[in-house]
Design an enzyme around this catalytic site. Structure first.
Site, short mmCIF file in Angstrom:
data_model
loop_
_atom_site.label_atom_id
_atom_site.label_comp_id
_atom_site.label_asym_id
_atom_site.label_seq_id
_atom_site.Cartn_x
_atom_site.Cartn_y
_atom_site.Cartn_z
N LYS A 258 29.52 -2.11 -40.89
CA LYS A 258 28.60 -2.05 -39.76
C LYS A 258 27.63 -0.90 -40.01
O LYS A 258 28.02 0.26 -40.05
CB LYS A 258 29.37 -1.83 -38.45
CG LYS A 258 28.41 -1.77 -37.26
CD LYS A 258 29.14 -1.79 -35.94
CE LYS A 258 28.14 -1.64 -34.81
NZ LYS A 258 28.76 -1.55 -33.50
N LYS B 241 27.55 -6.67 -40.37
CA LYS B 241 26.62 -6.54 -39.26
C LYS B 241 25.65 -5.41 -39.51
O LYS B 241 26.10 -4.34 -39.91
CB LYS B 241 27.45 -6.26 -38.01
CG LYS B 241 26.66 -5.96 -36.78
CD LYS B 241 27.61 -5.65 -35.66
CE LYS B 241 26.81 -5.34 -34.43
NZ LYS B 241 27.62 -5.02 -33.30
C1 PBG Z 1 29.16 -1.55 -30.13
C2 PBG Z 1 28.32 -2.72 -30.50
C3 PBG Z 1 26.94 -2.73 -30.70
C4 PBG Z 1 26.59 -4.04 -30.98
C5 PBG Z 1 27.75 -4.80 -30.95
N1 PBG Z 1 28.82 -3.94 -30.67
C6 PBG Z 1 25.94 -1.65 -30.53
C7 PBG Z 1 25.87 -0.54 -31.49
O1 PBG Z 1 26.65 -0.43 -32.42
O2 PBG Z 1 24.99 0.31 -31.30
C8 PBG Z 1 25.21 -4.52 -31.27
C9 PBG Z 1 24.99 -5.99 -31.14
C10 PBG Z 1 23.56 -6.37 -31.16
O3 PBG Z 1 22.66 -5.55 -31.41
O4 PBG Z 1 23.30 -7.56 -30.91
N2 PBG Z 1 29.86 -1.81 -28.91
#
Ligand code: PBG
Length: 329
Positions: free
Chosen positions: A203, A255
């Site tokens: 991520k 992601k």
């Molecule tokens: C954290 C989380 C995020 C997203 C999914 N889970 C936000 C982040 O990491 O800042 C982002 C998903 C998206 O942008 O569609 N709870």
């Protein structure tokens, strides 16, 4: 006979001549079951609230969330990933609302499970950022840094309340070291051996999360660079991957998706577990914004982004277009 070089038989264009021919030789196909719908549910609203930077996506009420889940199921989508948006007044330093059995996410998990049973895979985002008043994915130490091990204790509890509320799958997205192992233990301890973990393995700290911050009313002021990954790195993802698998991840995720297809391809090649990719809010917003201006063909562009993600190796794609696309396939 026409002369066209030294390989008289090789005319790849023969296989592109008609839609039927192109369909037959297609190497990658999208299927509704590839898709998972991320959905937001907000506490204390009577009507769904539109998210300005994500046209077509809303913060659901408990009722409209149930409807959205049923629509996804009817369209053939495999799963739904739930994000809870608590009342601002309920946010605190520890993200207590995230572990309250009556917190919005837990309530929504029960609602959705009651509606879809085991027919749609119900997943929950396992992270504190929606519930903390500082907006970080974990709890902070005295110096204001995200405290890894103190956060793990919160995640363990969160996993248990989410599983109790009916999550089939929990998706730890906070990028704390050791999160998968701690969550596996916590689930097993309460007899939830069948609840699986979809680990956000790679991520990246991405600018494309921007619209999501609006979607969950995030309170974050800084950034997440001390826990999310640097976009410059590849090997680091393989290390994260090895650790997640060792700790018991059932499925792994990359992601964002579009800007990280190289990572996705490497992860898909390296593992024998299902691989998911999350096409995030900013990826969605870019296509919608360009389409609104008439700069790109919306529907073709959407399918192309999804096909690219599948071609790179994803078995499952989380996308805000899941229901719409599944209906059209
Ligand atoms: C954290 C989380 C995020 C997203 C999914 N889970 C936000 C982040 O990491 O800042 C982002 C998903 C998206 O942008 O569609 N709870």
């Amino acid at each position: 006979m026409t002369e066209y070089g030294s390989f008289p038989g090789a005319r790849p264009r023969r296989l592109r001549t008609t839609p039927a021919m192109r369909r037959m030789v297609a190497e990658t196909r999208l299927h509704p079951a590839d898709l998972i719908l991320p959905a937001f549910v907000r506490e204390g609203i009577g009507e769904p609230v539109e998210i300005g930077s994500m046209p077509g996506v809303v913060q659901h009420t408990r009722d409209t969330l149930k409807k959205a889940a049923v629509e996804a199921l009817e369209a053939g989508v495999s799963g739904i990933m739930l994000f809870g948006v608590p009342d601002d007044a309920k946010k605190d330093a520890l993200g207590t609302a995230g572990t309250d059995p009556d917190g919005i996410l837990q309530v929504a998990l029960r609602d959705v499970r009651a509606e879809v049973g085991d027919d749609l895979i119900v997943m929950s985002d396992l992270c504190l950022d929606e519930f903390t008043d500082h907006g970080h994915c974990g709890v902070l130490d005295a110096e204001g840094r995200v405290d890894n091990d103190a956060t793990l204790e919160r995640y363990a509890e969160m996993a248990q309340v989410q599983a109790d509320a009916g999550a089939h799958v929990v998706g730890p997205s906070g990028m704390m070291d050791g999160q998968v192992g701690v969550i596996r233990d916590a689930l097993d301890t309460i007899g939830k051996e069948d609840v699986s973990i979809l680990a956000y393995t790679a991520k990246y700290s991405s600018a494309f999360y921007g619209p999501f911050r609006e979607a969950v009313g995030s309170s974050l002021t800084g950034d997440r660079k001390t826990y999310q990954q640097d976009p410059a790195n590849v090997r680091e993802s393989l290390r994260e991957l090895a650790l997640d698998l060792e700790e018991g991840a059932d499925m792994v995720m990359v992601k964002p998706a579009g800007p990280y297809l190289d990572i996705l391809a490497k992860v898909a090649e390296a593992v024998d577990v299902p691989v998911a990719a999350y096409q995030i809010s900013g990826e969605y917003a870019m296509v919608e914004a360009a389409a609104q201006r008439g700069w790109i063909e919306r529907d073709r562009a959407i399918l192309e982004t999804l096909l690219g993600i599948k071609r790179a190796g994803a078995n499952m794609i989380l996308t805000y277009w899941a229901t719409e696309v599944a209906r059209g396939l």
